[in-house]
Enzyme design. Structure first.
Site, PDB file in Angstrom:
ATOM      1  N   ALA A  42       3.588  34.343  47.187  1.00 32.65           N
ATOM      2  CA  ALA A  42       3.576  33.764  46.127  1.00 32.65           C
ATOM      3  C   ALA A  42       2.376  33.003  45.682  1.00 32.65           C
ATOM      4  O   ALA A  42       1.638  32.713  46.594  1.00 32.65           O
ATOM      5  CB  ALA A  42       4.538  32.587  46.331  1.00 32.65           C
ATOM      6  N   ALA A  59      -1.769  29.905  46.939  1.00 34.45           N
ATOM      7  CA  ALA A  59      -1.009  31.039  47.641  1.00 34.45           C
ATOM      8  C   ALA A  59      -0.272  30.744  48.861  1.00 34.45           C
ATOM      9  O   ALA A  59      -0.923  30.094  49.521  1.00 34.45           O
ATOM     10  CB  ALA A  59      -2.075  32.299  47.572  1.00 34.45           C
ATOM     11  N   ASP A  60       0.659  31.616  49.065  1.00 33.11           N
ATOM     12  CA  ASP A  60       1.378  31.544  50.303  1.00 33.11           C
ATOM     13  C   ASP A  60       2.205  32.808  50.786  1.00 33.11           C
ATOM     14  O   ASP A  60       2.769  33.516  49.811  1.00 33.11           O
ATOM     15  CB  ASP A  60       2.420  30.284  50.402  1.00 33.11           C
ATOM     16  CG  ASP A  60       2.830  30.054  51.903  1.00 33.11           C
ATOM     17  OD1 ASP A  60       2.223  29.617  52.686  1.00 33.11           O
ATOM     18  OD2 ASP A  60       4.368  30.487  52.174  1.00 33.11           O
ATOM     19  N   THR A  61       1.962  33.256  51.920  1.00 36.64           N
ATOM     20  CA  THR A  61       2.513  34.571  52.082  1.00 36.64           C
ATOM     21  C   THR A  61       3.477  34.318  53.369  1.00 36.64           C
ATOM     22  O   THR A  61       3.189  33.775  54.235  1.00 36.64           O
ATOM     23  CB  THR A  61       1.562  35.495  52.767  1.00 36.64           C
ATOM     24  OG1 THR A  61       0.307  35.615  51.837  1.00 36.64           O
ATOM     25  CG2 THR A  61       1.938  36.819  53.264  1.00 36.64           C
TER      26      THR A  61
END
Length: 194
Positions: free
Chosen positions: A110, A73-75
Site C-alpha cells: 500500500a 508505504a507498507d508491504t
C-alpha cells in the site's frame, strides 16, 4: 520531471529497497523514516492493515513538513488470510518460510501520497508469487544469513530468495517493496511528474 535540484518528495521509509527503486525510476526524493506502531489490529483485514500503515507513516512525516509531498508505504505477505510482516526473530522467519514453501501467496504494498494541503491518495498493488518447495536445510541457511529479518514474509525476492520464486504474476517491483508503476501514476496524477 521535477525541476532540477528541487526535491519536494519525502519518502517516509528507511527501506534501502524502496530508495533504490525510486532512484532507478529517476524520482528525486529525500528520506525521513516514520516512527509508527506497526501492530495489526485484532480482526483487521490484511489490505486495510497495509493501507492504514502506509497512510499513518505518510501522515507522521507530513506533520513535520506542511509544504512537502510525503510518500508512505507498507508491504505485507498474505497466505491463508494471514498477514506476514517482518519476522520477530529467526524462529518466526523459519515459520513464515515453511508456510510459503511449495505454495502461492500474495504480496501487497500500500502506498499513501500526502499533498501539502493534507490531501491523501492511498492505493495498493497486489502481486501473486509462487514458491517451489523448500528444504529445511535451505530455510535454516537462509535464516542464519540474516537476510529475512527486516523483510515482510521473511524473504527478499531480489536477494537470496530469488531462486525460490517459480513464478511471479504482477508487478515485480511491488514484491521488492514499492510498485513503481503505481507510484509513478500517482505522482503524475498529482503533477509531480510530467
Amino acid at each position: 520531471m521535477l525541476e532540477p535540484n528541487k526535491t519536494i518528495l519525502i519518502l517516509a521509509s528507511s527501506s534501502p529497497r524502496r530508495q533504490e527503486l525510486l532512484r532507478q525510476a529517476g524520482i528525486p526524493f529525500e528520506v525521513e523514516p516514520a516512527q509508527v506502531n506497526e501492530d495489526q489490529h485484532t480482526g483487521e483485514p490484511p489490505l486495510s492493515y497495509a493501507c492504514r500503515l502506509a497512510a499513518e507513516k505518510a501522515q507522521a512525516v507530513a506533520g513535520h513538513h506542511p509544504q512537502r509531498w510525503v510518500l508512505g508505504a507498507d508491504t505485507i505477505v498474505v497466505i491463508d488470510g494471514e498477514s506476514l510482516g517482518k519476522p520477530r526473530d529467526a524462529q518466526d522467519a523459519a515459520r513464515m518460510l515453511r508456510l510459503l514453501s511449495g505454495r502461492a501467496h500474495e504480496v501487497t504494498t500500500a502506498v499513501s501520497l500526502i499533498a501539502p494541503g493534507r490531501h491523501a491518495d492511498t492505493r495498493s498493488c497486489t502481486t501473486q508469487v509462487w514458491f517451489r518447495t523448500l528444504s529445511d536445510e535451505e530455510i535454516q541457511q537462509y535464516v542464519a544469513g540474516g537476510e529475512p529479518m527486516d523483510k515482510a514474509g521473511a524473504y527478499a525476492v531480489q536477494g537470496g530468495a530469488a531462486r525460490w520464486a517459480d513464478r511471479i504474476e504482477g508487478d515485480y517491483s511491488n514484491v521488492v517493496g514499492l510498485p513503481l508503476a503505481l507510484v509513478t501514476e500517482m505522482l503524475r496524477k498529482n503533477g509531480l511528474l510530467e
